[in-house]
Design a protein around this motif. Structure first.
Motif, PDB file in Angstrom:
ATOM      1  N   ASP A  60     -34.367  14.250 -10.649  1.00  0.00           N
ATOM      2  CA  ASP A  60     -33.125  14.735 -10.081  1.00  0.00           C
ATOM      3  C   ASP A  60     -31.965  13.652 -10.106  1.00  0.00           C
TER       4      ASP A  60
ATOM      5  N   GLY B 268     -34.639  21.333 -12.057  1.00  0.00           N
ATOM      6  CA  GLY B 268     -34.618  20.568 -10.960  1.00  0.00           C
ATOM      7  C   GLY B 268     -33.387  21.084 -10.177  1.00  0.00           C
TER       8      GLY B 268
ATOM      9  N   ARG C  89     -38.131  15.334 -16.393  1.00  0.00           N
ATOM     10  CA  ARG C  89     -38.095  16.376 -15.408  1.00  0.00           C
ATOM     11  C   ARG C  89     -39.217  17.519 -15.648  1.00  0.00           C
TER      12      ARG C  89
ATOM     13  N   ARG D  87     -42.163  18.648 -12.525  1.00  0.00           N
ATOM     14  CA  ARG D  87     -42.049  20.002 -11.921  1.00  0.00           C
ATOM     15  C   ARG D  87     -43.603  20.174 -11.228  1.00  0.00           C
TER      16      ARG D  87
ATOM     17  N   TRP E 230     -41.523  22.492  -6.032  1.00  0.00           N
ATOM     18  CA  TRP E 230     -40.246  22.969  -6.705  1.00  0.00           C
ATOM     19  C   TRP E 230     -40.586  24.628  -6.908  1.00  0.00           C
TER      20      TRP E 230
END
Length: 498
Positions: free
Chosen positions: A27, A165, A199, A203, A207
């Motif tokens: 992020d 994200g 990314r 995860r 999330w």
């Protein structure tokens, strides 16, 4: 420096009156990349006021455009490095006018800047870009003046939940200040990275729960403030396991903190419930959910399946999607369904025999029963009859609890409690309580005790079900039977066996 970047990226950020949002490294890297893009565009447009505007009128239009597209407001203070006296700050509109009048050109050595992520006192997300910028200015045919200054450009922005994200948007300059030195411990601009790969690895369950919670809130009627949440199960088996527990905890937290809902465990209450299932789909966990009416048990809306959680996360946590004993439970339920008496055609007759089965647990249809917990069972019938109570254990063995309990006149429409509590003992898994009511007495059955001291019916499960439903024939009486069942998931408190 890599260590500093990691600490920077995992910093949880708090806004006044809001819950904590923990941004991942991916992020934060995404925020920096998009901030750099916004900064580069600002420099391009700023220089364009001078290079791309042949007339004062067009230059004024360019200034207004830069102010509107890049600054938070007209009153944003900007360090004016083209002013006669260095060190002064002016409102953005005045700075842009001076920049044009002095025919300035600004350059920034992109690649050498550093970043700090935080929040403003008002709670807005902020990325401060620190860099040494160079400016050259002077009127036509006059000697040009050159200056270098260390500056901090404060960008504020907002985020939204994307597919990979948190995604940044609406970068606006809130302050440009001159600084004496660039602070230590900042994050450099990321180079030679595969952001998509980073990314994807980041995860996690939190999330995914955030995204499912957001989808639930969007489908709920605006006036609904409380939801009743049932643990999700593997392929709708209604068997829970440690992954179910983790998902329940994460989803409940996100519904409360992110969506402002009150979350209660599923019960027989009136209201709106949320239930769902999960399974493996290729390299990801597919989670399905639906919103339903508790009173009617009817689905109100089904959510689009979510596949945000990679299976690698499940493996790394030492979890399993498929519960132990899942295949045995499916086989047992199939046999129970095959042997159940068919429902009579048409609407139920007013004088038909009816039976209800419930427990002391104040929960909904699907009950969790933990090791050494105790549970009381009760039945209710609408007319005098005989009741037989059967318990199908996790390994498929049927144990007889009530052989032939007679409910006499005056006891109908009352709760009749089984006199002894159930104590949760091995084997663990999905188990089923079956209550059979008949207007005639039941046939004798043969049982034997297992290693846990439980009376188990002899023969196969199919044979046991047939014998349990067998009743004697009474002259002049039309045979009547009713049947109901209750599914229970028994769980061990031993972590190694859950």
């Amino acid at each position: 420096m890599k260590r500093l970047v990691l600490l920077f990226c995992l910093l949880p950020l708090l806004a006044p009156g809001q819950s904590s949002i923990r941004f991942s490294r991916g992020d934060s890297l995404k925020f920096i990349i998009e901030c750099r893009n916004a900064f580069e565009l600002y420099i391009t447009h700023l220089n364009g006021i001078v290079t791309d505007a042949p007339s004062p009128g067009e230059a004024l239009f360019f200034q207004q455009t830069v102010n509107k597209e890049h600054f938070l407001s007209d009153s944003v203070r900007v360090y004016d490095d083209v002013a006669e006296r260095e060190g002064e700050q002016y409102p953005a509109t005045e700075y842009l006018g001076q920049f044009y009048n002095k025919r300035a050109v600004l350059t920034v050595p992109f690649g050498k800047e550093s970043y700090r992520l935080g929040r403003t006192p008002a709670g807005k997300l902020e990325l401060v870009t620190y860099v040494e910028q160079s400016v050259e200015f002077g009127k036509v045919l006059k000697a040009r003046i050159k200056r270098k200054n260390l500056i901090g450009v404060h960008f504020v922005f907002s985020v939204f939940a994307g597919n990979s994200g948190y995604e940044p948007k609406d970068f606006r300059i809130a302050l440009i200040e001159r600084i004496k030195a660039i602070p230590a411990g900042l994050a450099p601009f990321p180079t030679s990275i595969n952001l998509d790969s980073i990314r994807a690895r980041e995860r996690d369950l939190s999330w995914m729960a955030h995204r499912v919670a957001r989808a639930i809130r969007e489908k709920l009627p605006a006036n609904i403030k409380t939801v009743y949440l049932t643990k999700f199960s593997y392929e709708n088996s209604n068997i829970t396991n440690p992954f179910s527990d983790e998902l329940m905890s994460a989803l409940s937290f996100r519904l409360r903190t992110d969506e402002g809902l009150t979350v209660e465990p599923a019960s027989s209450a009136q209201g709106v419930g949320v239930r769902g299932a999960y399974r493996q789909k290729a390299d990801y966990v597919e989670v399905t959910a639906e919103i339903y009416d508790i009173s009617t048990d009817k689905s109100l809306v089904a959510l689009k399946p979510n596949t945000d959680l990679p299976m690698n996360w499940v493996y790394e946590k030492g979890l399993k999607l498929k519960p132990e004993g899942n295949d045995q439970a499916i086989t047992t339920q199939q046999k129970l369904n095959e042997g159940a008496p068919p429902s009579p055609p048409g609407p139920p007759k007013p004088d038909a025999l009816k039976i209800q089965l419930a427990t002391s647990a104040k929960v909904g249809k699907h009950i969790e029963f933990w090791q050494n917990d105790t549970l009381y069972v009760k039945v209710r019938v609408n007319k005098p009859c005989h009741v037989r109570l059967l318990y199908i254990q996790a390994d498929g063995s049927p144990s007889l609890l009530w052989n032939d309990y007679e409910i006499k006149p005056g006891q109908e429409n009352q709760d009749i409690w089984f006199p002894e509590p159930f104590v949760c003992v091995p084997p663990y898994g999905q188990e089923t309580l079956i209550a059979v009511a008949a207007n005639n007495s039941f046939c004798p059955v043969s049982t034997k005790q297992n290693i846990y001291g439980v009376d188990v019916l002899e023969g196969s499960l199919n044979d046991a079900l047939k014998s349990v439903r067998c009743t004697s024939r009474a002259v002049g009486r039309v045979p009547q039977q009713a049947e109901t069942r209750l599914v229970v998931t028994t769980r061990s408190t031993d972590v190694a066996k859950k």
